[in-house]
Design an enzyme around this catalytic site. Structure first.
Site, mmCIF file in Angstrom:
data_model
loop_
_atom_site.group_PDB
_atom_site.id
_atom_site.type_symbol
_atom_site.label_atom_id
_atom_site.label_comp_id
_atom_site.label_asym_id
_atom_site.label_seq_id
_atom_site.Cartn_x
_atom_site.Cartn_y
_atom_site.Cartn_z
ATOM 1 N N LYS A 44 0.845 -1.203 0.000
ATOM 2 C CA LYS A 44 0.000 0.000 0.000
ATOM 3 C C LYS A 44 0.879 1.252 0.000
ATOM 4 O O LYS A 44 2.083 1.173 0.286
ATOM 5 C CB LYS A 44 -0.909 -0.021 1.230
ATOM 6 C CG LYS A 44 -0.164 -0.043 2.571
ATOM 7 C CD LYS A 44 -1.084 -0.411 3.721
ATOM 8 C CE LYS A 44 -0.333 -0.416 5.053
ATOM 9 N NZ LYS A 44 -1.154 -0.970 6.140
ATOM 10 N N ARG A 138 -10.724 -0.677 14.753
ATOM 11 C CA ARG A 138 -10.424 0.209 13.643
ATOM 12 C C ARG A 138 -11.247 -0.220 12.432
ATOM 13 O O ARG A 138 -12.142 0.484 11.997
ATOM 14 C CB ARG A 138 -8.919 0.153 13.359
ATOM 15 C CG ARG A 138 -8.399 1.217 12.442
ATOM 16 C CD ARG A 138 -6.900 1.131 12.262
ATOM 17 N NE ARG A 138 -6.489 -0.051 11.496
ATOM 18 C CZ ARG A 138 -5.262 -0.259 11.029
ATOM 19 N NH1 ARG A 138 -4.309 0.613 11.263
ATOM 20 N NH2 ARG A 138 -4.973 -1.342 10.345
ATOM 21 N N TYR A 260 15.515 29.714 9.825
ATOM 22 C CA TYR A 260 14.274 30.443 10.057
ATOM 23 C C TYR A 260 13.946 30.527 11.539
ATOM 24 O O TYR A 260 14.116 29.557 12.279
ATOM 25 C CB TYR A 260 13.105 29.732 9.370
ATOM 26 C CG TYR A 260 13.024 29.933 7.878
ATOM 27 C CD1 TYR A 260 13.078 31.193 7.303
ATOM 28 C CD2 TYR A 260 12.870 28.835 7.041
ATOM 29 C CE1 TYR A 260 12.981 31.354 5.933
ATOM 30 C CE2 TYR A 260 12.766 28.981 5.665
ATOM 31 C CZ TYR A 260 12.821 30.253 5.119
ATOM 32 O OH TYR A 260 12.720 30.411 3.765
ATOM 33 N N MET A 317 12.212 24.111 3.378
ATOM 34 C CA MET A 317 11.590 23.273 2.346
ATOM 35 C C MET A 317 12.628 22.453 1.588
ATOM 36 O O MET A 317 12.420 21.281 1.276
ATOM 37 C CB MET A 317 10.797 24.154 1.365
ATOM 38 C CG MET A 317 9.954 23.332 0.389
ATOM 39 S SD MET A 317 9.087 24.334 -0.810
ATOM 40 C CE MET A 317 7.957 25.225 0.223
HETATM 41 C C1 LIG Z 1 -0.388 -1.884 6.867
HETATM 42 C C2 LIG Z 1 -0.937 -3.200 7.269
HETATM 43 C C3 LIG Z 1 -0.115 -4.340 7.314
HETATM 44 C C4 LIG Z 1 1.377 -4.264 7.159
HETATM 45 O O1 LIG Z 1 1.941 -3.777 8.339
HETATM 46 P P1 LIG Z 1 3.515 -3.704 8.588
HETATM 47 O O2 LIG Z 1 3.650 -3.321 9.995
HETATM 48 O O3 LIG Z 1 4.033 -2.687 7.635
HETATM 49 O O4 LIG Z 1 4.057 -5.063 8.286
HETATM 50 C C5 LIG Z 1 -0.716 -5.563 7.542
HETATM 51 N N1 LIG Z 1 -2.062 -5.658 7.766
HETATM 52 C C6 LIG Z 1 -2.864 -4.575 7.778
HETATM 53 C C7 LIG Z 1 -4.303 -4.737 8.054
HETATM 54 C C8 LIG Z 1 -2.328 -3.308 7.546
HETATM 55 O O5 LIG Z 1 -3.131 -2.230 7.584
#
Ligand SMILES: *Cc1c(COP(=O)(O)O)cnc(C)c1O
Length: 374
Positions: A44, A138, A260, A317
């Protein structure tokens, strides 16, 4: 490959180097660790910011057959790169989204009865997964909804469920009681769907032992070289190196400020190098903790000639300022490289320096640096 071997890199101010061989080796090491369970890959967020276009084919060549993305768009991209793989969409089914998922031949991870009903009604028996919530609160069906889903035999007959999964809240702490509690909850959820393949563990969970592996594990961060759990280190090596050029070096007298808002004041004569990376490149603005701000955490650092040089003053930046006074040898020259990630500076170090975690460092890496896949 060094910058000097590649004319395109000769003038680059910053480089993100991604070691695809290390990535493949990481996937194989995790696959071996969890066998006979299968090892998938979570890709992802553009493969955690590293570029799905390169990462997905490299993982497929290493042997990975199951990918997890978050969104339908990510699924479509992954499908074009991995024609035969199973692709699961962790965000589940947004109402009306069946055609998009079917077009990508992707499998939603159904998170509610409503999603399951819509998929059954519109997608027919196209493969899908279901998410049962075991305490993260969640995504996924809470226990009562799970019971109702499992009891609805006619709904289940209209679905082709390839996986039931849940997600752990505290797997980065092997001693945390939530791990066992969620595993028990998952076991009890499984008794209602005993024939379905199951998946519980991500990068940290798979280090908790074989009883957490079930049929499939879902690592993301560990594949990219991250150590999700400091007390149970995964058998993986770094994949990412980020470096940027020193543009200028100057002496800053005692009492003068840097950057800054003048947040950093030199207490003695300091030698300050200005490096070509900033928050637009993903180097968090809060990394440049001034010695005088007293935020209670160590600020970030870069590595120059193998020595850690603290970031001082605000990150801007495009630029950061680092204190190189204590780097031994001849004065730092313009054009030298500062290592921002890698070569001893782990993702976790960089995350801690920025007041966050390595995951966020990875996924925020900017698009401006030259990307080199090796
Ligand atoms: C992002 C995610 C993972 C992967 O998690 P990592 O800690 O990066 O291995 C696995 N399962 C779900 C549901 C996730 O949201």
């Amino acid at each position: 490959m060094s910058a000097s071997d590649n004319p395109a890199l000769a003038g680059a101010t910053g480089i993100v180097a991604i070691d695809l061989a290390a990535l493949a080796a990481n996937w194989r090491a995790l696959a071996k660790l969890v066998a006979p369970a299968d090892c998938g890959a979570v890709v992802k967020a553009d493969a955690y910011g590293l570029g799905a276009v390169e990462i997905i084919p490299a993982l497929e060549r290493a042997g990975c057959r199951t990918f997890f993305v978050a969104t339908p768009d990510e699924a479509a991209e992954a499908r074009a790169l991995a024609l035969d793989a199973a692709i699961y969409v962790l965000d589940g089914l947004v109402s009306g989204g069946v055609p998009t998922l079917l077009a990508a031949n992707a499998r939603p991870v159904l998170s509610s009865l409503a999603e399951a009903r819509e998929w059954a009604a519109v997608a027919g028996r196209a493969p899908a997964a279901v998410h049962v919530d075991t305490g993260l609160n969640r995504l996924g069906m809470p226990p009562e909804e799970w019971a109702a889903f499992a009891a609805d035999a006619s709904l289940r007959r209209r679905l082709d469920l390839r996986l039931m999964m849940s997600h752990l809240a505290c797997a980065d702490d092997p001693a945390h009681p939530m791990n066992q509690a969620q595993r028990s909850a998952f076991e009890s959820a499984r008794t209602r769907l005993p024939d379905s393949p199951a998946s519980l563990a991500a990068s940290d969970g798979l280090m908790l032992g074989p009883e957490y592996h079930y049929d499939l594990v879902r690592p993301g961060y560990a594949l990219y070289g991250g150590q999700a759990a400091q007390r149970s280190r995964a058998p993986v090596s770094p994949v990412v190196t980020v470096k940027a050029r020193v543009l200028q070096v100057r002496e800053v007298p005692a009492g003068a400020t840097v950057g800054y808002s003048a947040t950093y004041t030199a207490r003695t004569l300091r030698r300050i190098a200005t490096v070509a990376a900033g928050y637009a490149d993903g180097f968090a603005r809060g990394t440049g903790v001034s010695l005088d701000e007293g935020t209670g955490r160590p600020g970030g650092a870069v590595s120059i000639r193998g020595v850690r040089a603290p970031v001082v003053g605000r990150v801007s930046m495009d630029l950061i300022t680092v204190d190189v006074t204590d780097v031994p040898g001849s004065p730092i020259a313009c054009g030298e490289w500062a290592i921002l990630i890698g070569q001893g500076l782990s993702l976790e170090d960089v995350g801690a320096g920025a007041g966050t975690i390595g995951y966020e460092v990875l996924t925020r890496l900017g698009r401006r640096f030259y990307r080199l896949y090796v």
